[in-house]
Design a protein around this motif. Structure first.
Motif, PDB file in Angstrom:
ATOM      1  N   SER A 298      44.667  53.413  29.094  1.00  0.00           N
ATOM      2  CA  SER A 298      45.601  52.761  30.013  1.00  0.00           C
ATOM      3  C   SER A 298      46.440  53.744  30.821  1.00  0.00           C
ATOM      4  O   SER A 298      47.061  53.363  31.790  1.00  0.00           O
ATOM      5  N   GLY A 299      46.489  55.003  30.431  1.00  0.00           N
ATOM      6  CA  GLY A 299      47.294  55.962  31.180  1.00  0.00           C
ATOM      7  C   GLY A 299      46.590  56.597  32.351  1.00  0.00           C
ATOM      8  O   GLY A 299      47.185  57.382  33.073  1.00  0.00           O
ATOM      9  N   ASP A 300      45.306  56.288  32.557  1.00  0.00           N
ATOM     10  CA  ASP A 300      44.549  56.876  33.658  1.00  0.00           C
ATOM     11  C   ASP A 300      44.753  56.031  34.906  1.00  0.00           C
ATOM     12  O   ASP A 300      44.332  54.888  34.967  1.00  0.00           O
ATOM     13  N   TYR A 301      45.391  56.626  35.920  1.00  0.00           N
ATOM     14  CA  TYR A 301      45.725  55.869  37.126  1.00  0.00           C
ATOM     15  C   TYR A 301      44.802  56.214  38.285  1.00  0.00           C
ATOM     16  O   TYR A 301      45.134  55.971  39.434  1.00  0.00           O
ATOM     17  N   SER A 302      43.631  56.786  37.966  1.00  0.00           N
ATOM     18  CA  SER A 302      42.687  57.114  39.037  1.00  0.00           C
ATOM     19  C   SER A 302      41.694  55.988  39.274  1.00  0.00           C
ATOM     20  O   SER A 302      40.868  56.076  40.167  1.00  0.00           O
ATOM     21  N   LYS A 303      41.753  54.931  38.485  1.00  0.00           N
ATOM     22  CA  LYS A 303      40.825  53.808  38.624  1.00  0.00           C
ATOM     23  C   LYS A 303      41.616  52.521  38.745  1.00  0.00           C
ATOM     24  O   LYS A 303      42.605  52.322  38.042  1.00  0.00           O
ATOM     25  N   TRP A 304      41.134  51.637  39.627  1.00  0.00           N
ATOM     26  CA  TRP A 304      41.880  50.418  39.879  1.00  0.00           C
ATOM     27  C   TRP A 304      40.970  49.345  40.443  1.00  0.00           C
ATOM     28  O   TRP A 304      39.816  49.576  40.782  1.00  0.00           O
ATOM     29  N   LEU A 305      41.532  48.143  40.596  1.00  0.00           N
ATOM     30  CA  LEU A 305      40.876  47.015  41.267  1.00  0.00           C
ATOM     31  C   LEU A 305      41.842  46.507  42.325  1.00  0.00           C
ATOM     32  O   LEU A 305      43.014  46.267  42.031  1.00  0.00           O
ATOM     33  N   ASP A 306      41.363  46.374  43.560  1.00  0.00           N
ATOM     34  CA  ASP A 306      42.205  45.900  44.664  1.00  0.00           C
ATOM     35  C   ASP A 306      41.963  44.414  44.919  1.00  0.00           C
ATOM     36  O   ASP A 306      40.803  43.966  45.001  1.00  0.00           O
ATOM     37  N   ILE A 307      43.044  43.663  45.076  1.00  0.00           N
ATOM     38  CA  ILE A 307      42.996  42.255  45.465  1.00  0.00           C
ATOM     39  C   ILE A 307      43.614  42.144  46.854  1.00  0.00           C
ATOM     40  O   ILE A 307      44.732  42.613  47.081  1.00  0.00           O
ATOM     41  N   ALA A 308      42.898  41.509  47.802  1.00  0.00           N
ATOM     42  CA  ALA A 308      43.398  41.408  49.179  1.00  0.00           C
ATOM     43  C   ALA A 308      42.876  40.123  49.813  1.00  0.00           C
ATOM     44  O   ALA A 308      42.139  39.353  49.197  1.00  0.00           O
ATOM     45  N   ASN A 309      43.305  39.894  51.071  1.00  0.00           N
ATOM     46  CA  ASN A 309      42.820  38.752  51.873  1.00  0.00           C
ATOM     47  C   ASN A 309      42.988  37.435  51.118  1.00  0.00           C
ATOM     48  O   ASN A 309      42.045  36.644  50.974  1.00  0.00           O
ATOM     49  N   ILE A 310      44.200  37.200  50.656  1.00  0.00           N
ATOM     50  CA  ILE A 310      44.463  36.044  49.803  1.00  0.00           C
ATOM     51  C   ILE A 310      44.800  34.815  50.646  1.00  0.00           C
ATOM     52  O   ILE A 310      45.644  34.870  51.540  1.00  0.00           O
ATOM     53  N   THR A 311      44.120  33.686  50.378  1.00  0.00           N
ATOM     54  CA  THR A 311      44.479  32.372  50.918  1.00  0.00           C
ATOM     55  C   THR A 311      44.782  31.486  49.719  1.00  0.00           C
ATOM     56  O   THR A 311      43.939  31.352  48.823  1.00  0.00           O
ATOM     57  N   TRP A 312      45.950  30.846  49.724  1.00  0.00           N
ATOM     58  CA  TRP A 312      46.424  30.193  48.507  1.00  0.00           C
ATOM     59  C   TRP A 312      47.065  28.844  48.847  1.00  0.00           C
ATOM     60  O   TRP A 312      48.213  28.766  49.245  1.00  0.00           O
ATOM     61  N   ASN A 313      46.292  27.769  48.696  1.00  0.00           N
ATOM     62  CA  ASN A 313      46.794  26.423  48.967  1.00  0.00           C
ATOM     63  C   ASN A 313      47.337  25.818  47.677  1.00  0.00           C
ATOM     64  O   ASN A 313      46.654  25.788  46.654  1.00  0.00           O
ATOM     65  N   THR A 314      48.555  25.314  47.741  1.00  0.00           N
ATOM     66  CA  THR A 314      49.183  24.697  46.569  1.00  0.00           C
ATOM     67  C   THR A 314      49.370  23.192  46.752  1.00  0.00           C
ATOM     68  O   THR A 314      50.152  22.570  46.038  1.00  0.00           O
ATOM     69  N   SER A 315      48.663  22.612  47.710  1.00  0.00           N
ATOM     70  CA  SER A 315      48.667  21.158  47.920  1.00  0.00           C
ATOM     71  C   SER A 315      47.367  20.813  48.638  1.00  0.00           C
ATOM     72  O   SER A 315      46.545  21.680  48.906  1.00  0.00           O
ATOM     73  N   GLY A 316      47.193  19.551  48.939  1.00  0.00           N
ATOM     74  CA  GLY A 316      45.981  19.143  49.637  1.00  0.00           C
ATOM     75  C   GLY A 316      44.756  19.396  48.784  1.00  0.00           C
ATOM     76  O   GLY A 316      44.595  18.839  47.703  1.00  0.00           O
ATOM     77  N   THR A 317      43.863  20.275  49.253  1.00  0.00           N
ATOM     78  CA  THR A 317      42.639  20.583  48.509  1.00  0.00           C
ATOM     79  C   THR A 317      42.884  21.561  47.355  1.00  0.00           C
ATOM     80  O   THR A 317      42.031  21.706  46.489  1.00  0.00           O
ATOM     81  N   TYR A 318      44.024  22.261  47.387  1.00  0.00           N
ATOM     82  CA  TYR A 318      44.340  23.275  46.372  1.00  0.00           C
ATOM     83  C   TYR A 318      43.315  24.413  46.359  1.00  0.00           C
ATOM     84  O   TYR A 318      43.134  25.089  45.352  1.00  0.00           O
ATOM     85  N   SER A 319      42.637  24.646  47.461  1.00  0.00           N
ATOM     86  CA  SER A 319      41.613  25.691  47.521  1.00  0.00           C
ATOM     87  C   SER A 319      42.259  27.071  47.488  1.00  0.00           C
ATOM     88  O   SER A 319      43.379  27.270  47.972  1.00  0.00           O
ATOM     89  N   LYS A 320      41.525  28.042  46.943  1.00  0.00           N
ATOM     90  CA  LYS A 320      42.000  29.428  46.841  1.00  0.00           C
ATOM     91  C   LYS A 320      40.882  30.358  47.287  1.00  0.00           C
ATOM     92  O   LYS A 320      39.710  30.061  47.144  1.00  0.00           O
ATOM     93  N   GLU A 321      41.294  31.557  47.819  1.00  0.00           N
ATOM     94  CA  GLU A 321      40.304  32.567  48.199  1.00  0.00           C
ATOM     95  C   GLU A 321      40.945  33.935  48.138  1.00  0.00           C
ATOM     96  O   GLU A 321      42.137  34.104  48.431  1.00  0.00           O
ATOM     97  N   TRP A 322      40.168  34.963  47.747  1.00  0.00           N
ATOM     98  CA  TRP A 322      40.639  36.341  47.761  1.00  0.00           C
ATOM     99  C   TRP A 322      39.414  37.258  47.713  1.00  0.00           C
ATOM    100  O   TRP A 322      38.308  36.819  47.393  1.00  0.00           O
ATOM    101  N   THR A 323      39.632  38.522  48.063  1.00  0.00           N
ATOM    102  CA  THR A 323      38.586  39.524  47.902  1.00  0.00           C
ATOM    103  C   THR A 323      39.009  40.499  46.812  1.00  0.00           C
ATOM    104  O   THR A 323      40.201  40.767  46.632  1.00  0.00           O
TER     105      THR A 323
END
Length: 800
Positions: free
Chosen positions: A487-512
């Motif tokens: 857990s102390g190695d900070y040279s590796k990661w996962l990026d989350i971006a391009n987030i679409t987040w509906n909390t009503s209606g269809t409640y659809s979600k999207e991210w990369t």
């Protein structure tokens, strides 16, 4: 005693030394210069002490201006030296003070030392250096300003020459690079601005707190009357990032230009600029570079690190009486110096050659404890190297990074298993650690990801914003598996971006999600409707249907590799496959009818039940999905229609085709062939009329006297004013009744015309016909058969 006061001395025409205390065994034991202006040539040392008698001479230089010379003092023999409140104009070469002996008593305060030479300001040869360590209380060096016009490795930072010793240089000393000017009155200015005087003579007076002995200065005194500690509060940090340390920060040479700074900037993609100032400095020189970078670059954040070979020699640890605590204290003082400038310090730790870890580990432990107690962010370069064994397998150009010949690197051909200097990959590791420490870190599943900023997620559950935050967050937790990485190695990661987040209606979600190392990742997705079903897709390919728990969350485990993938979460709106109703035979009154159909299936939320509808009404509401046949009784005489509806766990439904059957012989006897009048209880037909209220009037009955009848008030059918919520299969309420009232006006839409207040299959079919009529939805689009925003808007438009 020899004393010069309020004098002007021109030593240009004297011998090799301006003033010399000789080897004489005489009784002269005191030598004083006070409030004098002294000129010297560039080839002469101002004072030389060669006195060898038992008593140490006292040499005092106070409140004077000395300029143009090789240096101040050549102390080849022990002496008591007091140098304070002086201004030393540019010296072109040599040392200011050269102590070659031990047992000196040195007090150097409140002076300005300026030099144009690439030489140490204070030079303590090996004998005196050992004495410094053994008797640090004999050496007081504080409240001085050191300046050099040549910022090279040994101009101001090689304070001890000939050994890695710590010198008791008080942190009140500052290392600046101002533009000094000599003016006719003998004054010296900083930055050519009269309001920033740092030394003066003539009309200038000085408060007692700025003097070595706590005395007020007369107008003829000269010295650093405005101490450097009064400069720092006026400093305004900019937006740049500085990296200060020794050669590990920027390759083996400060001129390679391919070190941590460029790696940090390229890996983050966020900062517009970052400055680096690195050199092969000893630990005592850190404060010099801190001051220099602070003034010239005005950074907002300063990273600090150093190689252990600049702290003490490995193995023998020469000298052995320098402790880990002494080294740690020097680094801690440097970190505090950064704080004093109003700059945010970040400590990257001590590096070492890989086969000698004990010493840097001990120093890191001590400095890290100080950093934690003082709110300073810290991490370990050494740990990053240990976590990534590949960084040192192959050095560029046959040596450590940037080396092409022994002239610019030395040790060409050395392997990184025995060399402290990182290669390009090593610099990337340091930059990754710096990035992790620089940005504000959040904790996954405690802090939510900002929708606009996205997140870089590390192996320890921490994450940082990838860009500017908007304040709108998503209940999205990503737990990536980053290989066999602690857990102390900070040279590796996962990026989350391009987030679409509906909390009503269809409640659809999207991210990369993107990573070069991550494999399996568990995504926990919230902000969904509890107990409802959702389909998770990866790159537009459906992967799994999951039911949200009572908190509106689902957990999806992605098991593939990464480059860049798009993840979607959408509600299950797909109806089951359509069943086919089989032909039914006619039955006699009171008989049992058997209904049979082909099986339906649902690949998303799963099939929940079948429903039997007879004449548009539910006859059997819950038929097991394991059967495709059911029986029912209690049918009236005449013709009947029926169909089967298949319902999935999300409430989506589909109806089969419609079949018919007839019921006859409801009386229960044989066939009668006689006239109707022969039947028991036969009544002769009478002419009659039936009023709207159901009143029957026989025409062969005398008409009674007319009685006024109040007018009949008809009750208007329910009509909607507007539809305010989304409706779907299973919905109940007055608005469902209103919807049915509206739909039955058009028999092509709703031939059943039932007003029940329950949104069942007949109502669902009517809505689908309505959507197709007005081109709102079709069987291949989400929301088919539900009253969503588009359908509701059209209904409201039609009823107004």
């Amino acid at each position: 005693m020899v004393a010069f006061q309020d004098c002007s001395l021109d030593l240009n025409n004297v011998g090799a030394y301006g003033l010399q205390i000789t080897n004489s065994a005489g009784t002269l034991n005191s030598y004083s210069i006070e409030r004098c202006t002294i000129k010297n040539t560039t080839s002469r040392v101002f004072i030389r002490n060669d006195k060898t008698n038992a008593s140490k001479p006292t040499i005092t230089v106070k409140s004077s201006v000395i300029y143009n010379g090789v240096g101040l003092l050549d102390a080849s023999q022990p002496a008591i030296v007091n140098i304070y409140n002086n201004s030393f104009a540019p010296v072109s070469s040599g040392y200011f003070v050269d102590f070659s002996t031990s047992t000196n008593i040195v007090d150097i305060r409140n002076n300005i030392f300026s030099s144009t030479a690439a030489s140490p300001v204070l030079h303590f040869a090996s004998t005196a250096a050992a004495d410094l360590v053994s008797n640090p209380s004999n050496y007081i060096i504080k409240n001085n300003v050191f300046w050099s016009s040549t910022q090279v490795n040994n101009a101001l930072d090689a304070i001890i020459n000939g050994g890695n010793y710590l010198i008791p240089m008080d942190a009140s000393n500052y290392y600046l690079n101002p533009n000094f000017n000599n003016v006719s009155t003998g004054d010296l200015t900083i930055n050519s601005t009269p309001t920033q005087w740092i030394a003066g003579k003539g009309s200038v007076s000085v408060l007692p707190q700025y003097d070595r002995n706590g005395l007020a200065w007369a107008g003829s005194d000269v010295g650093a009357y405005q101490l450097p500690t009064s400069i720092a509060p006026t400093y305004t940090a900019g937006s740049l990032i500085a990296f200060v340390g020794d050669s590990i920060m920027n390759g083996s040479s400060a001129t390679t230009g391919n070190g941590v700074s460029s790696q940090f900037t390229s890996s983050t993609g966020v900062l517009s600029a970052a400055n680096s100032a690195v050199s092969g400095i000893k630990v005592e020189g850190l404060r010099h570079w801190i001051d220099y970078v602070a003034v010239t670059s005005t950074p907002s954040t300063m990273f600090l690190s150093i190689g252990v070979n600049n702290l003490s020699n490995l193995g023998a640890r020469n000298p052995t009486n320098i402790t880990d605590q002494e080294l740690a204290t020097e680094i801690e003082t440097s970190l505090q110096r950064i704080i004093n400038w109003g700059i945010t310090p970040i400590w990257l730790g001590v590096e070492s050659v890989p086969d000698d870890q004990t010493h840097p580990d001990a120093v890191n432990t001590l400095v890290n404890a100080w950093a934690q107690s003082n709110g300073v962010r810290y991490g370990s370069i050494l740990d990053q190297m240990r976590f990534n064994s590949n960084w040192n397998l192959q050095a560029e150009s046959g040596g450590y990074y940037g080396c092409t010949s022994s002239s610019n690197c030395g040790n060409v051909g050395a392997t990184l298993s025995t060399d402290v200097h990182p290669n390009n990959a090593g610099h990337a590791l340091i930059a990754n650690l710096a990035e992790y420490l620089y940005y504000t870190n959040h904790t996954m599943d405690t802090d939510e990801i900002d929708i606009q900023a996205g997140a870089r997620i590390y192996n320890n559950g921490k994450f940082r914003d990838l860009s500017s935050a908007s304040g709108s967050t998503a209940d999205l937790v990503a737990t990536p598996s980053l290989g066999a990485v602690v857990s102390g190695d900070y040279s590796k990661w996962l990026d989350i971006a391009n987030i679409t987040w509906n909390t009503s209606g269809t409640y659809s979600k999207e991210w990369t999600a993107s990573s070069t190392v991550a494999t399996t990742t568990v995504f926990t997705i919230g902000d969904l409707q509890p107990a409802h079903y959702y389909i998770v897709s990866v790159d537009d390919v459906a992967q799994q249907t999951l039911q949200a728990d009572g908190n509106g969350r689902i957990a999806y485990t992605y098991t593939g590799g990464y480059s860049v993938h798009t993840f979607n979460v959408d509600p299950d709106t797909t109806a089951p496959t359509t069943p086919t109703a089989s032909l039914t035979s006619n039955i006699s009154g009171g008989g049992t009818q058997t209904f049979t159909w082909t099986a339906s299936s649902d690949a998303s939320s799963g099939l929940l039940k079948y429903q039997l509808y007879v004449d548009g009404a539910i006859k059997n509401d819950s038929i097991a999905t394991t059967t495709t046949q059911t029986s029912a009784t209690g049918f009236s005489c005449g013709s009947h229609s029926w169909y089967i509806s298949a319902v999935d766990n999300e409430g989506n439904s589909v109806s089969s085709n419609t079949q018919t059957f007839s019921v006859s012989s409801c009386g229960g006897g044989g066939t009668f062939y006689g006239p109707p009048s022969a039947l028991p209880g036969y009544l002769t037909p009478r002419m009659q009329t039936i009023a709207p209220d159901g009143t029957v009037t026989y025409l062969d009955t005398p008409t009674p006297a007319a009685t006024p009848t109040p007018p009949t008030v008809s009750t208007p059918s329910r009509a909607p004013s507007s539809f305010l919520r989304s409706l779907k299969y299973g919905s109940k309420g007055n608005d469902v009744s209103a919807l049915q009232e509206f739909l039955k006006k058009d028999q092509t839409l709703y031939p059943e015309g039932l007003v029940t207040g329950f949104f069942g299959p007949a109502t669902q079919r009517a809505i689908r016909r309505f959507q197709e009529k007005y081109d709102i939805a079709s069987s291949s689009t989400p929301g088919y058969g539900t009253v969503g925003p588009k359908t509701r808007a059209k209904l409201n438009a039609l009823i107004k």
